[in-house]
Every structure is written in C-alpha cells, then in structure tokens.
Scaffold this motif. Structure first.
Motif, PDB file in Angstrom:
ATOM      1  N   PRO A 135       0.835  -1.206   0.000  1.00  0.00           N
ATOM      2  CA  PRO A 135       0.000   0.000   0.000  1.00  0.00           C
ATOM      3  C   PRO A 135       0.869   1.254   0.000  1.00  0.00           C
ATOM      4  O   PRO A 135       1.830   1.367   0.765  1.00  0.00           O
ATOM      5  CB  PRO A 135      -0.791  -0.126   1.304  1.00  0.00           C
ATOM      6  N   GLY A 136       0.565   2.177  -0.891  1.00  0.00           N
ATOM      7  CA  GLY A 136       1.332   3.407  -0.988  1.00  0.00           C
ATOM      8  C   GLY A 136       2.577   3.307  -1.848  1.00  0.00           C
ATOM      9  O   GLY A 136       3.324   4.279  -1.989  1.00  0.00           O
ATOM     10  N   GLU A 176      -5.167   5.747 -15.978  1.00  0.00           N
ATOM     11  CA  GLU A 176      -6.281   6.102 -15.097  1.00  0.00           C
ATOM     12  C   GLU A 176      -7.333   5.007 -15.062  1.00  0.00           C
ATOM     13  O   GLU A 176      -7.863   4.666 -14.000  1.00  0.00           O
ATOM     14  CB  GLU A 176      -6.915   7.417 -15.550  1.00  0.00           C
ATOM     15  N   ALA A 177      -7.647   4.431 -16.224  1.00  0.00           N
ATOM     16  CA  ALA A 177      -8.650   3.364 -16.295  1.00  0.00           C
ATOM     17  C   ALA A 177      -8.195   2.128 -15.531  1.00  0.00           C
ATOM     18  O   ALA A 177      -9.022   1.343 -15.061  1.00  0.00           O
ATOM     19  CB  ALA A 177      -8.929   3.014 -17.754  1.00  0.00           C
ATOM     20  N   ALA A 178      -6.877   1.962 -15.387  1.00  0.00           N
ATOM     21  CA  ALA A 178      -6.331   0.833 -14.634  1.00  0.00           C
ATOM     22  C   ALA A 178      -6.238   1.134 -13.145  1.00  0.00           C
ATOM     23  O   ALA A 178      -5.711   0.326 -12.378  1.00  0.00           O
ATOM     24  CB  ALA A 178      -4.951   0.472 -15.179  1.00  0.00           C
ATOM     25  N   GLY A 179      -6.736   2.304 -12.731  1.00  0.00           N
ATOM     26  CA  GLY A 179      -6.741   2.657 -11.313  1.00  0.00           C
ATOM     27  C   GLY A 179      -5.475   3.319 -10.829  1.00  0.00           C
ATOM     28  O   GLY A 179      -5.209   3.353  -9.624  1.00  0.00           O
ATOM     29  N   LEU A 180      -4.687   3.877 -11.763  1.00  0.00           N
ATOM     30  CA  LEU A 180      -3.410   4.475 -11.412  1.00  0.00           C
ATOM     31  C   LEU A 180      -3.429   5.991 -11.581  1.00  0.00           C
ATOM     32  O   LEU A 180      -4.118   6.523 -12.449  1.00  0.00           O
ATOM     33  CB  LEU A 180      -2.296   3.892 -12.285  1.00  0.00           C
ATOM     34  N   ALA A 249      -4.536   5.280  -7.558  1.00  0.00           N
ATOM     35  CA  ALA A 249      -5.338   6.500  -7.411  1.00  0.00           C
ATOM     36  C   ALA A 249      -6.239   6.406  -6.193  1.00  0.00           C
ATOM     37  O   ALA A 249      -6.681   5.322  -5.809  1.00  0.00           O
ATOM     38  CB  ALA A 249      -6.181   6.701  -8.672  1.00  0.00           C
ATOM     39  N   GLU A 250      -6.486   7.552  -5.583  1.00  0.00           N
ATOM     40  CA  GLU A 250      -7.426   7.586  -4.472  1.00  0.00           C
ATOM     41  C   GLU A 250      -8.863   7.483  -4.990  1.00  0.00           C
ATOM     42  O   GLU A 250      -9.173   7.962  -6.081  1.00  0.00           O
ATOM     43  CB  GLU A 250      -7.250   8.877  -3.672  1.00  0.00           C
TER      44      GLU A 250
END
Length: 251
Positions: A135-136, A176-180, A249-250
């Motif tokens: 995490p992080g 972004e679509a991958a959650g990053l 991404a948060e």
C-alpha cells in the motif's frame, strides 16, 4: 527462430534493453526518491541493469524475473560485478507466472519496463503489478506510444496493431482506467531511440559476418534489413517510448 531469440542476438551488446540512456535511467531513480532498504520487483528484468545500478547507487534491494536463458545469467554476473549480489536476485521464470504464484508481495516499487505483453497489455500488466505492491507503493510502467499523426502504414510496417498502444494522452487515460495516478514520466527522444535501435544494427551485422552458415542467418539478415528501414522511416518519427511513474489512485 522466435522474437526473443532475435532480441537476444540484437541486444547482445546492450546493458539497458530499452531506449533510455544511462543518464535517464538514473534520473528515473531520482524521480522515484529511492532510499536504502526499499525493495523493488522488476518484471521482465532483462539483463538487470536498472536493478543492479539502483542497488549500487541507492542501497535498495530487489528481485528480477525474466524468461530469457541468455539475459538472466548476465544479470546475475552484473550484480556480482557491482557488488550487490547480496541484495539483488534474479529468477528465470515467466514474469506473470511468478506474480500469480503469490510468492512476491509487499514491494515498495514494482516495475515492468517495456514488456506489458506479460499481462496482455497495459491494463492486465497493471493488475499483475498491483498484486505485488505494498500500500502506498509506486509502479513503473515502460510503454511505447503513438504520435498523434501516425499514418496507417506505420502500424503495418512496425508489425504492431494500432490499438496495442495509444497516444501520450491516451496512455494517461489507460493508466487512469487501470486505477493508477500518473505522478511523473521519463521519455526517450530521437537520439536515445537511435542509440538503442541503431546500436543493434552493428551488433547484428557483426553476428552475421561471424555466422554466415548459421541456420538462422537468413532470418537475422531479414530482421536487420527490416529494423533499419522501419526505424528510419517510421519508428523514430511516430513511436514514442517512456517510463510512467504511478501510484494507486485515491477513490
């Protein structure tokens, strides 16, 4: 003769198996804010230059995974040469299988530089990488991207489907679509592309002169002719390449 075998010959003289120069490789390390004791997992680690150099310069620890029976021994030799073999290890394995085994987790940094084919593309590779990330932590994804004005004939000439990669802003959107969340990036330029691609021409030319009767000589001769032409006509102008520094991404 498969593509991996061709690259093992073409990149025999390379330490860094991508278009980053040594200066940009170390700039990337500075951007990642490396510090002693951090752990890095390098998927499709090639000759291990990034991991070994960063361990030597910044005191990090790490593990590399690569499928090449040629490159992995070279990586181990490089770790011994730089005196970091007590902190850096290399595994001969399929990178995706290594992650799926569950044996690799809790890394501060997970990298896949120029090999998102291990997960079937950027999205699948990001999913693999996040399994091994604490995490992080930070992920480093090396990926080509198309220029906005890339002509249709370039995709065929480079033997790359149009949708395999996207434009620079499209790469941001895929991340972004991958959650990053994209934090930073280091991009190759025309000169660093030349140093990577053109240096292969000399290496392959030398190999052909010393292996005229080799059963793969004709395949390598065709590879060399195609590599020269496509780089000069299309790759240098229309295909960019970079390493994208990201974190989850948060919500």
């Amino acid at each position: 003769m498969n593509v991996l075998n061709m690259h093992e010959i073409a990149e025999a003289g390379h330490r860094i198996l991508n278009p980053l120069t040594e200066d940009k490789l170390m700039l990337l390390a500075d951007i990642c804010r490396l510090r002693p004791g951090q752990r890095l997992l390098d998927l499709a680690s090639g000759k291990g230059e990034m991991l070994c150099r960063w361990a030597d310069a910044y005191g990090i620890e790490g593990h590399g995974v690569d499928i090449s029976t040629v490159f992995v021994p070279v990586a181990r030799e490089r770790a011994a040469e730089l005196g970091v073999a007590d902190r850096v290890t290399f595994e001969l394995n399929d990178a995706a299988d290594a992650v799926k085994s569950g044996e690799h987790s809790g890394y501060d940094i997970v990298a896949c530089i120029g090999a998102t084919w291990i997960g079937g593309g950027l999205a699948g590779t990001a999913d693999l990488m996040l399994r091994a990330l604490r995490p992080g932590g930070v992920v480093l994804i090396g990926e080509p991207y198309w220029a906005d004005d890339t002509p249709d004939e370039a995709y065929d000439a480079l033997h790359t489907p149009r949708d395999a990669f996207t434009t620079l802003i499209g790469t941001h959107d895929r991340l972004e679509a991958a959650g990053l969340e994209l934090l930073e990036m280091v991009l190759a330029d025309g000169d660093s592309w030349d140093r990577y691609a053109a240096a292969q021409w000399w290496t392959v030319s030398d190999w052909l002169r010393g292996n005229r009767a080799h059963p793969d000589a004709d395949a390598m001769r065709a590879y060399l002719a195609d590599a020269r032409r496509t780089h000069l006509q299309y790759q240098r102008r229309y295909m960019g390449w970079g390493v994208f520094v990201c974190r989850v991404a948060e919500d």
